[in-house]
Enzyme design. Sequence first.
Site, PDB file in Angstrom:
ATOM      1  N   CYS A 132     -67.441 -16.388  13.918  1.00 52.96           N
ATOM      2  CA  CYS A 132     -66.382 -15.428  14.254  1.00 52.96           C
ATOM      3  C   CYS A 132     -66.872 -13.980  14.255  1.00 52.96           C
ATOM      4  CB  CYS A 132     -65.221 -15.555  13.274  1.00 52.96           C
ATOM      5  SG  CYS A 132     -64.496 -17.188  13.234  1.00 52.96           S
ATOM      6  N   HIS A 272     -60.635  -9.109  12.641  1.00 56.60           N
ATOM      7  CA  HIS A 272     -60.685 -10.500  13.086  1.00 56.60           C
ATOM      8  C   HIS A 272     -59.317 -11.138  12.830  1.00 56.60           C
ATOM      9  CE1 HIS A 272     -61.947 -14.480  13.851  1.00 56.60           C
ATOM     10  NE2 HIS A 272     -61.968 -14.863  12.591  1.00 56.60           N
ATOM     11  N   ASN A 302     -56.648 -18.036  15.547  1.00 58.04           N
ATOM     12  CA  ASN A 302     -58.035 -17.578  15.377  1.00 58.04           C
ATOM     13  C   ASN A 302     -58.876 -18.093  16.545  1.00 58.04           C
ATOM     14  OD1 ASN A 302     -60.688 -17.168  14.588  1.00 58.04           O
ATOM     15  ND2 ASN A 302     -60.411 -17.962  12.517  1.00 58.04           N
TER      16      ASN A 302
END
Length: 345
Positions: A132, A272, A302
């Site tokens: 990520c 994020h 996500n």
Amino acid sequence: MSASPAHKFSNPRARYNFQGRTCSITGVGSYVPAKILTNAELEKLVDTTDEWIITRTGIKERRLAAANEFTSDMGAKAALRALKRAGVTAAQVDLIIVATITPDMPFPPTACLVQQKIGARRAAAFDLEAACSGFIYGLEIAQQFIMSRTYDTVLVIGAEKLSSIIDWKDRNTCVLFGDGAGAAVLQNRPQAHGLLTAVMGSDGENADLLFMPGGGSRCPASTESVNARLHYLRMNGKETFKNAVQAMYTAARESLRRCEIDISQIRCVIPHQANRRIIDAVGERLGAQPAQLFVNLEKYGNTSAASVAIALDEAVESGRIQRGDLILLVVFGAGLTWGAAVIEW
Ligand SMILES: CC(C)(COP(=O)(O)OP(=O)(O)OC[C@H]1O[C@@H](n2cnc3c(N)ncnc32)[C@H](O)[C@@H]1OP(=O)(O)O)[C@@H](O)C(=O)NCCC(=O)NCCS
């Protein structure tokens, strides 16, 4: 180059009389697939509720790529939008970096498939795997090429088809993730400071908090590995959560310290988009006002390497970020990896 009084900061890259070129993001773009998977639909797949997902994560829905739509397709669409906004043709691109944990195939690099799809014939291309955190890692790498005058135009893409590695029987993970792509064109913009600093870090001691056991050289695909569901991501949610808050906070603080600025000088914090509670905890520790935080995870969940890239595009498109603003990107992911970047937009 002098900073306006309202945006007083120190450019860490300019120390030691360094003569490198500055590197700015001259265009951003994103793409998410059309299909929406709501929490109500997930209630039919696993033992969960819309209420649990919203209160524990903030996510309301996520996008799913079509069966014949792959990471390279989404990355190419985001890239073409970013090129258009930057006023750059595909032929001008020198380098394509695709950050992803869900490449179309283990090889060739998905970046090469994107290169073909957008017609960037001159470009070198490679993939970057920092989970990520990949988009910030990609920005920093691109910046090095531009600062050193090796390349003029670099395309950084975060793209994921996470639905291809999600165990749709595991309620601990399947509610959290989604598909999508975001892209940025990096170039020198005279008179702009652009990417001021990027903090990056990793901690392999905690590699087992978030990982996919199967499909690599340690556990190649076999009937046994498929039956044991080893080709899906696995996560220790609680420990990942704790590490995320600490690492994102520390990286963000360090990036602000390097630029000698206070969080109040940041127009927009783009974290994020993993969990609303992680974002709020990091924002609170940093002393950020809720209005400074950009959040779109309720729509997408996500999307790993694509997450901050999509959010950045939406923040720019919605007018939350204007040229000259200072913005802060903060990421965290498997590895563990993390990063934070301060950009004069
Ligand atoms: C996954 C996460 C939302 C779980 O929230 P949490 O507050 O830690 O919840 P817990 O893990 O304590 O789980 C509480 C209970 O909910 C259950 N639960 C887990 N997923 C559930 C779901 N989708 N629906 C309903 N219940 C669920 C658990 O089984 C547990 O039940 P138990 O107490 O009977 O064992 C949270 O840990 C998280 O977001 N972690 C970080 C994940 C992340 O961001 N990963 C990517 C990093 S890049």
